[in-house]
Write an enzyme that holds these catalytic residues in place. Structure first.
Site, PDB file in Angstrom:
ATOM      1  N   HIS A 166      -0.261 -38.582 -27.853  1.00 25.57           N
ATOM      2  CA  HIS A 166       0.922 -39.351 -27.527  1.00 25.57           C
ATOM      3  C   HIS A 166       2.121 -38.299 -27.025  1.00 25.57           C
ATOM      4  O   HIS A 166       2.822 -38.480 -26.122  1.00 25.57           O
ATOM      5  CB  HIS A 166       1.599 -39.943 -28.627  1.00 25.57           C
ATOM      6  CG  HIS A 166       0.624 -40.991 -29.368  1.00 25.57           C
ATOM      7  ND1 HIS A 166      -0.125 -42.024 -28.523  1.00 25.57           N
ATOM      8  CD2 HIS A 166       0.457 -41.470 -30.576  1.00 25.57           C
ATOM      9  CE1 HIS A 166      -0.803 -42.898 -29.250  1.00 25.57           C
ATOM     10  NE2 HIS A 166      -0.511 -42.465 -30.497  1.00 25.57           N
TER      11      HIS A 166
ATOM     12  N   ASP B 284      -3.477 -45.107 -24.072  1.00 26.35           N
ATOM     13  CA  ASP B 284      -2.416 -44.273 -25.083  1.00 26.35           C
ATOM     14  C   ASP B 284      -1.435 -45.169 -25.280  1.00 26.35           C
ATOM     15  O   ASP B 284      -0.624 -45.361 -24.120  1.00 26.35           O
ATOM     16  CB  ASP B 284      -2.131 -43.023 -24.635  1.00 26.35           C
ATOM     17  CG  ASP B 284      -1.322 -42.274 -25.348  1.00 26.35           C
ATOM     18  OD1 ASP B 284      -0.253 -42.873 -25.846  1.00 26.35           O
ATOM     19  OD2 ASP B 284      -1.265 -41.045 -25.307  1.00 26.35           O
ATOM     20  N   HIS B 285      -1.268 -45.870 -26.370  1.00 27.79           N
ATOM     21  CA  HIS B 285      -0.347 -47.016 -26.460  1.00 27.79           C
ATOM     22  C   HIS B 285       1.303 -46.563 -26.184  1.00 27.79           C
ATOM     23  O   HIS B 285       1.954 -47.320 -25.874  1.00 27.79           O
ATOM     24  CB  HIS B 285      -0.516 -47.891 -27.552  1.00 27.79           C
ATOM     25  CG  HIS B 285       0.176 -47.347 -28.864  1.00 27.79           C
ATOM     26  ND1 HIS B 285      -0.227 -46.212 -29.605  1.00 27.79           N
ATOM     27  CD2 HIS B 285       1.539 -47.413 -29.433  1.00 27.79           C
ATOM     28  CE1 HIS B 285       0.478 -45.970 -30.544  1.00 27.79           C
ATOM     29  NE2 HIS B 285       1.687 -46.665 -30.631  1.00 27.79           N
TER      30      HIS B 285
ATOM     31  N   LYS C 132       5.088 -48.118 -23.944  1.00 27.07           N
ATOM     32  CA  LYS C 132       6.350 -48.402 -24.431  1.00 27.07           C
ATOM     33  C   LYS C 132       7.325 -48.341 -23.274  1.00 27.07           C
ATOM     34  O   LYS C 132       7.370 -47.714 -22.299  1.00 27.07           O
ATOM     35  CB  LYS C 132       6.666 -47.323 -25.423  1.00 27.07           C
ATOM     36  CG  LYS C 132       6.015 -47.661 -26.791  1.00 27.07           C
ATOM     37  CD  LYS C 132       6.340 -46.358 -27.830  1.00 27.07           C
ATOM     38  CE  LYS C 132       5.047 -46.334 -28.843  1.00 27.07           C
ATOM     39  NZ  LYS C 132       5.472 -47.324 -30.063  1.00 27.07           N
TER      40      LYS C 132
ATOM     41  N   LYS D 253      -7.735 -44.694 -28.313  1.00 28.81           N
ATOM     42  CA  LYS D 253      -8.007 -43.248 -29.105  1.00 28.81           C
ATOM     43  C   LYS D 253      -8.531 -43.406 -30.611  1.00 28.81           C
ATOM     44  O   LYS D 253      -8.460 -44.632 -31.042  1.00 28.81           O
ATOM     45  CB  LYS D 253      -6.873 -42.276 -29.121  1.00 28.81           C
ATOM     46  CG  LYS D 253      -5.659 -43.064 -29.782  1.00 28.81           C
ATOM     47  CD  LYS D 253      -4.590 -42.057 -29.729  1.00 28.81           C
ATOM     48  CE  LYS D 253      -4.474 -41.313 -31.241  1.00 28.81           C
ATOM     49  NZ  LYS D 253      -3.791 -42.171 -32.356  1.00 28.81           N
TER      50      LYS D 253
ATOM     51  N   GLU E 131       7.699 -40.321 -38.414  1.00 25.39           N
ATOM     52  CA  GLU E 131       7.419 -41.510 -38.968  1.00 25.39           C
ATOM     53  C   GLU E 131       7.803 -41.802 -40.433  1.00 25.39           C
ATOM     54  O   GLU E 131       7.512 -40.590 -40.967  1.00 25.39           O
ATOM     55  CB  GLU E 131       6.072 -41.915 -38.766  1.00 25.39           C
ATOM     56  CG  GLU E 131       5.351 -41.954 -37.441  1.00 25.39           C
ATOM     57  CD  GLU E 131       3.737 -42.125 -37.526  1.00 25.39           C
ATOM     58  OE1 GLU E 131       3.732 -43.743 -37.478  1.00 25.39           O
ATOM     59  OE2 GLU E 131       2.902 -41.602 -37.556  1.00 25.39           O
TER      60      GLU E 131
HETATM   61  C1  BG6 Z   1      -1.103 -44.036 -33.691  1.00 26.22           C
HETATM   62  C2  BG6 Z   1      -1.556 -43.379 -34.705  1.00 26.22           C
HETATM   63  O1  BG6 Z   1      -1.720 -43.552 -32.253  1.00 26.22           O
HETATM   64  O2  BG6 Z   1       0.238 -44.166 -33.370  1.00 26.22           O
HETATM   65  C3  BG6 Z   1      -0.761 -43.534 -36.167  1.00 26.22           C
HETATM   66  O3  BG6 Z   1      -3.011 -43.136 -35.103  1.00 26.22           O
HETATM   67  C4  BG6 Z   1       0.681 -43.941 -35.707  1.00 26.22           C
HETATM   68  O4  BG6 Z   1      -0.903 -42.716 -37.183  1.00 26.22           O
HETATM   69  C5  BG6 Z   1       1.025 -44.513 -34.673  1.00 26.22           C
HETATM   70  O5  BG6 Z   1       1.318 -44.231 -37.001  1.00 26.22           O
HETATM   71  C6  BG6 Z   1       2.421 -44.470 -34.220  1.00 26.22           C
HETATM   72  O6  BG6 Z   1       2.510 -45.598 -33.085  1.00 26.22           O
HETATM   73  P1  BG6 Z   1       4.247 -46.401 -33.017  1.00 26.22           P
HETATM   74  O7  BG6 Z   1       3.742 -47.218 -31.884  1.00 26.22           O
HETATM   75  O8  BG6 Z   1       4.071 -47.201 -34.398  1.00 26.22           O
HETATM   76  O9  BG6 Z   1       4.900 -45.151 -32.873  1.00 26.22           O
END
Ligand code: BG6
Length: 489
Positions: free
Chosen positions: A238, A175-176, A180, A146, A214
């Site tokens: 997400h 979509d990482h 998880k 993305k 965050e």
């Molecule tokens: C990303 C966003 O996809 O996900 C970032 O672009 C965000 O802005 C991040 O900080 C959060 O990922 P994680 O794995 O750190 O929760």
């Protein structure tokens, strides 16, 4: 382990994503014995590296912890210096691939991973196609990150050009969050236990609240973030994925199409947000200066490369409804923000109160004390809160928690999200990736909110202090329904 030999072609190999996430994940798979003997990692970029200096560049992300494994890994690494837009470069790439693969055999698979700015996705995919590199279909995959577009129209354009050269089955959209462990565990919890599914519906659930908070600010990503904002950056992808996993019907089989069809059913059932309702169903915010963990931090508008009058939202919340048999009248509240007090992501399922209070009222507690919390980060945990009698002569109730903590039950390192996702790409399982129709549906859903927000200035920005739980307007989103977000534990 991954069985077939493969070539992993990393476009944007000199960039941040490659160095921070992709290569470390591939190396971790190698170190843990998941990769076959025969494979190559071919970095492609314009940076003037050769094989050795590219290896040295990558080594920066590993320190000296596993020098032996690292030098064994480097045996598989090579580099091609190329301009992504230069058609001729793809012929050279093809030659290099073939040379590297000369001993790999006819089961060799190829992965083209685009760790580049999204503007290059279409041109690279197109050139790969023209050079004949998108084939053979069943052994060639394309991985993209993305953001896939910045609105519905641009998503459609990008996607059309990807799918001109590659088939949908070849495209792996990351979509990482889906990599998880706890996110994958949502389906296990729901569908591998007889206990939860019977109450997982409108008869027992009052509402669902999803928080992805965050504590970091925009960091050095203003160039991207100024044009994105929280709704595009987090909610469209997400948070929508989390919502789908909580709300979807059971798949018949744990199989990419089955799972994604069930998610699509949720997307279909999401009630569209019409422009007239945007105000009532959403909230946006931008952080001002404040304190986080004892440190004073600047406001968003004071961050490097941010417009001092920026209207980009760093916080977004939505109230959604799913119009189907299971979820009618159960609101889903979604929120995400930067510079909140802590990095916490959780899904909170709030159950309805009991129909009759035989006990003295527990007026000092919330209305829906019974809840199930799926904590995604920082500590992966599942927490069931329920009512118990306090010890003593008086009949007093209070909530107690039943807690399952991943770290207590499973010692040892969990794979990172990227490790899991790369593994799935290499074995050719697309279950944890986004199908085009789902991404498109998510853009469709948020588009009216983007439009209304763009058309009306956010005159109250900054409207939350760094280190707080977000703007007042977001509190109103739940408070209007006599509910609350609840501060995560
Ligand atoms: C990303 C966003 O996809 O996900 C970032 O672009 C965000 O802005 C991040 O900080 C959060 O990922 P994680 O794995 O750190 O929760």
């Amino acid at each position: 382990p991954v069985r077939n030999p493969f070539s992993f072609v990393l476009f944007g190999a000199g960039g941040d994503l490659a160095w921070r996430l992709v290569v470390p994940a591939l190396f971790a798979l190698f170190r843990k014995g998941h990769l076959p003997e025969r494979f190559q990692l071919l970095g492609v970029d314009r940076v003037d590296y050769d094989r050795a200096s590219f290896g040295n560049h990558l080594a920066q992300s590993f320190g000296d912890q596993t020098p032996e494994a690292w030098s064994a890994f480097c045996e598989h690494v090579d580099y091609v210096n190329a301009d992504f837009l230069d058609h001729a470069a793809y012929g050279r790439l093809d030659d290099r691939l073939k040379t590297g693969e000369s001993e790999f055999g006819d089961q060799t698979e190829r992965v083209f991973y685009l760790a580049t700015p999204p503007t290059l996705f279409a041109p690279i995919a197109e050139r790969l196609g023209q050079a004949g590199l998108a084939e053979p279909r069943e052994r060639t995959r394309l991985v993209v990150e993305k953001p896939l577009g910045r609105d519905l129209a641009s998503f459609r354009t990008i996607n059309a050009s990807l799918t001109q050269s590659f088939t949908e089955e070849q495209v792996y959209r990351i979509d990482h969050f889906l990599g998880k462990e706890t996110v994958q565990n949502i389906l296990a919890l729901r569908f591998a236990n007889p206990l939860f599914e019977p109450v997982w519906n409108r008869n027992y659930i009052d509402h669902v609240a999803i928080t992805v908070a965050e504590s970091l600010g925009v960091e050095n990503r203003a160039g991207y973030y100024e044009h994105a904002g929280a709704l595009r950056d987090m909610v469209q992808n997400h948070l929508m994925q989390l919502l789908c996993l909580v709300a979807m019907e059971p798949p018949v089989a744990y199989d990419a199409n089955d799972i994604r069809n069930r998610k699509m059913d949720v997307m279909h059932a999401l009630r569209p947000i019409v422009p007239e309702h945007v105000q009532e169903l959403s909230a946006r915010g931008q952080y001002g200066a404040g304190w986080i963990a004892g440190d004073k931090v600047p406001g968003y508008r004071q961050e490097p490369n941010v417009d001092p009058d920026s209207e980009t939202e760093t916080y977004a919340a939505l109230k959604l409804h799913i119009d189907n048999w299971r979820w009618q009248d159960v609101p889903f509240y979604l929120r995400t923000g930067k510079r909140m007090p802590a990095k916490i992501s959780e899904i909170s399922i709030r159950f309805k109160p009991v129909p009759h209070h035989a006990f003295p009222a527990w007026a000092d507690h919330e209305n829906q004390p019974v809840r199930l919390t799926l904590q995604i980060q920082p500590d992966e945990a599942i927490r069931l809160r329920f009512m118990v009698k306090e010890p003593g002569m008086q009949l007093r109730l209070r909530p107690a928690d039943l807690v399952f903590n991943y770290a207590d039950d499973f010692r040892g390192e969990s794979p990172s999200a990227y490790e899991t996702l790369l593994y799935e790409v290499l074995v050719g399982d697309a279950s944890l990736f986004m199908r085009a129709d789902q991404v498109e549906a998510a853009w469709k859903l948020v588009q009216p909110v983007l439009d209304v927000w763009a058309a009306s200035p956010a005159s109250d920005f900054p409207n939350y202090a760094a280190g707080s739980w977000g703007p007042e307007t977001a509190e109103m989103l739940t408070a209007r329904d006599s509910r609350s977000w609840l501060t995560p534990a």
